[in-house]
Design an enzyme around this catalytic site. Structure first.
Site: not given
Length: 588
Positions: A446, A489
């Protein structure tokens, strides 16, 4: 060695012409012209024979192992191992008995030498001195071998010794000539690289075909009268009609054989292209099958427009090599129909003499092109064009299927696999690991403070940053590993046959590579970092995919909570040795 054999046997044959018996009277020019006319007709009706070598299993050099002096036509070039046979031996034997051995032996040697030079000159590749030397050697061999054997066997059988030829002379002399001639031919083919089996089979076919005309040659000898040429003209015409029959039947058989081999090639190509939906594997199969179908091609190239990118590959039937796409590669994407170019002269590429290019078209759109080139200016013909065009049609359908597959399974922004495909692969890997007792690992990534990046530089800059991180992370993986966009993301990586400790090392490499990546937007430069969590299937004891994902996700959030830009591993059920390896289950 092969060249020395040709020259040695050829010169020995020319020397043997001196042993030919001298006939009591020399024939008239009209008589010699009659026999020459029949020989010329027989040479014109040369027909292809085959040794059963299959399409695309030999190199272009195989066609040069044909009967020496034979033309290399598109037909026998397309089916390697084919050769052309001229049924003229029987008329040579008849001329020996009718005109005399001396004039016949010399005439045959000269005639076949000139014929071999003319045929070979038309078939050679311009500018190759070695081929010219080989051409002269073959011509010497062809003329010397036949003329010398006629001279030697005529002396052995007493032909031209001042007596009329007996009824048994033609089959005996013809049989001896054919056996020794094709025995030498078999040795020649073996020295040239053919197996004994292939050489014997090929020459046995030729010898049997030539022997079928010996009875007709006997009839010519029995009715020969130089003062009455009409009977000979009628039998000579019959001789040529038999040759023409062989010619037509063999041509029809060769055409049917070619069609059958083309269908087999297309069937094999369809199976090869259907084995994968990944573009590199598709191109590899395409180049391999095209190379087998076009053995005369020295270089094969494929240009494909896929997933918004133009990709160019080159190969010779093995693993394709990715090339940079230049203007020359892009112009093939504008191709709307097959192109066949012969006699090319290019200072930049002097080795290029002929080219065959076919487009990969689907639904009226050119998806790519397949290009074959050769240093032989006569390497490709209409048959090769038709076959490659059919292969390109199959390839276009396979490329389109790969494109649709990518749309369904590949994330459009990052170019990584989508989550649905990733979930399916995790399930497959769990089954494989259970069956074979192996391990695999899962890494979750992440980006840190990604919302701030979007807010400060905009979402387009965020998209570019995410795309760059995805490419960087994927570059740190092996070919068997799998990278996917998990959502937002967040990225995920599946590492087959990898322990928890090894996966931790991979995650560290990814973290370091991302941390050194610089983002330049609006005149500003900034760095971005990532936090990663790692879980091992065998080490975690998880029985379901969701449990394994939850463990990797939990490790990821511990990395976030511990300060970001770091890697954490799943340690819920494990203990580490002081050296951090190996990871093993904690004993209950």
């Amino acid at each position: 060695m092969h060249l020395a054999f040709l020259i040695g046997v050829g010169l020995a044959g020319w020397a043997a012409l001196g042993f030919a018996p001298v006939q009591a009277a020399w024939p008239s020019l009209a008589s010699a012209a009659l026999f020459c006319a029949v020989v010329a007709g027989a040479r014109a009706f040369a027909f292809p024979i085959t040794t059963g070598i299959r399409l695309g299993t030999a190199s272009p050099e195989a066609s040069r192992l044909a009967p020496l002096g034979s033309p290399i036509t598109p037909l026998n070039r397309g089916i390697p191992g084919d050769a052309e046979l001229s049924l003229d031996s029987a008329i040579f034997i008849a001329a020996t008995a009718c005109l005399g051995p001396k004039v016949t032996a010399v005439g045959v040697a000269v005639l076949l030498t000139v014929d071999a030079l003319a045929r070979g000159w038309r078939a050679q590749v311009p500018g190759r001195n070695r081929e010219r030397i080989a051409l002269v050697a073959r011509a010497i061999y062809v003329g010397g071998l036949s003329g010398g054997l006629i001279a030697l066997w005529a002396r052995a059988f007493g032909v031209g010794a001042g007596r009329e030829p007996d009824a048994w002379l033609v089959p005996a002399l013809g049989g001896a000539f054919l056996v020794t001639h094709y025995l030498v031919q078999t040795v020649q083919l073996r020295i040239a690289g053919r197996s004994w089996r292939a050489g014997i089979r090929r020459n046995a076919i030729g010898m049997v075909a030539e022997a079928t005309l010996l009875p007709l040659a006997s009839a010519i000898v029995l009715i020969w009268d130089a003062a009455r040429p009409l009977p000979f003209a009628l039998l000579g015409a019959t001789y040529l009609l038999v040759n023409f029959g062989f010619y037509r039947v063999s041509r029809l058989a060769a055409g049917m054989r070619r069609r059958a081999l083309e269908l087999e090639t297309l069937n094999r190509t369809a199976h090869a292209l259907g084995a994968s939906l990944e573009l590199p594997q598709l191109i590899s199969a395409l180049l391999a099958e095209s190379g087998r179908a076009l053995p005369a091609a020295a270089h094969l190239e494929a240009v494909v427009s896929h997933a918004g990118q133009v990709r160019r590959f080159a190969g010779d039937g093995r693993q394709p090599v990715a090339l940079s796409t230049d203007e020359d590669g892009l112009r093939w994407l504008k191709l709307t129909g097959p192109v066949l170019e012969a006699g090319i002269t290019s200072p930049e590429r002097p080795e290029l003499r002929s080219r065959l290019a076919v487009p990969l078209r689907m639904y009226g759109e050119t998806l790519g092109a397949l290009i074959a080139t050769s240093p032989d200016e006569d390497a490709f013909g209409p048959d090769e064009l038709r076959l490659l065009d059919a292969i390109a049609g199959q390839a276009a359908a396979a490329v389109e299927n790969a494109r649709l597959y990518a749309l369904a399974n590949v994330d459009g922004l990052t170019g990584l696999y989508c989550r649905r495909y990733f979930d399916a692969r995790i399930a497959e890997e769990m089954e494989r690991s259970r069956r074979f007792g192996t391990s695999f690992a899962l890494i979750m990534l992440d980006l840190d403070d990604f919302k701030q990046l979007n807010d400060s530089l905009g979402h387009l800059a965020g998209d570019r940053a995410l795309r760059g991180v995805a490419a960087i992370a994927a570059s740190q993986l092996r070919g068997v590993d799998l990278a996917a966009r998990w959502g937002g993301e967040e990225l995920a990586f599946l590492l087959p046959r990898t322990s928890l400790v090894d996966a931790h090392a991979v995650a560290e490499r990814i973290r370091e590579a991302v941390a050194t990546h610089v983002i330049a937007e609006r005149g500003q430069t900034r760095r971005i970092t990532a936090s990663l969590g790692v879980a091992g299937w065998a080490e975690s004891g998880a029985d379901e995919r969701s449990s394994l994902v939850a463990r990797a996700d939990a490790a990821l959030y511990r990395a976030k909570a511990a300060g970001k830009n770091r890697v954490e591993i799943d340690l819920v059920n494990f203990e580490l040795t002081p050296s951090l390896a190996p990871v093993r289950r904690r004993q209950a």
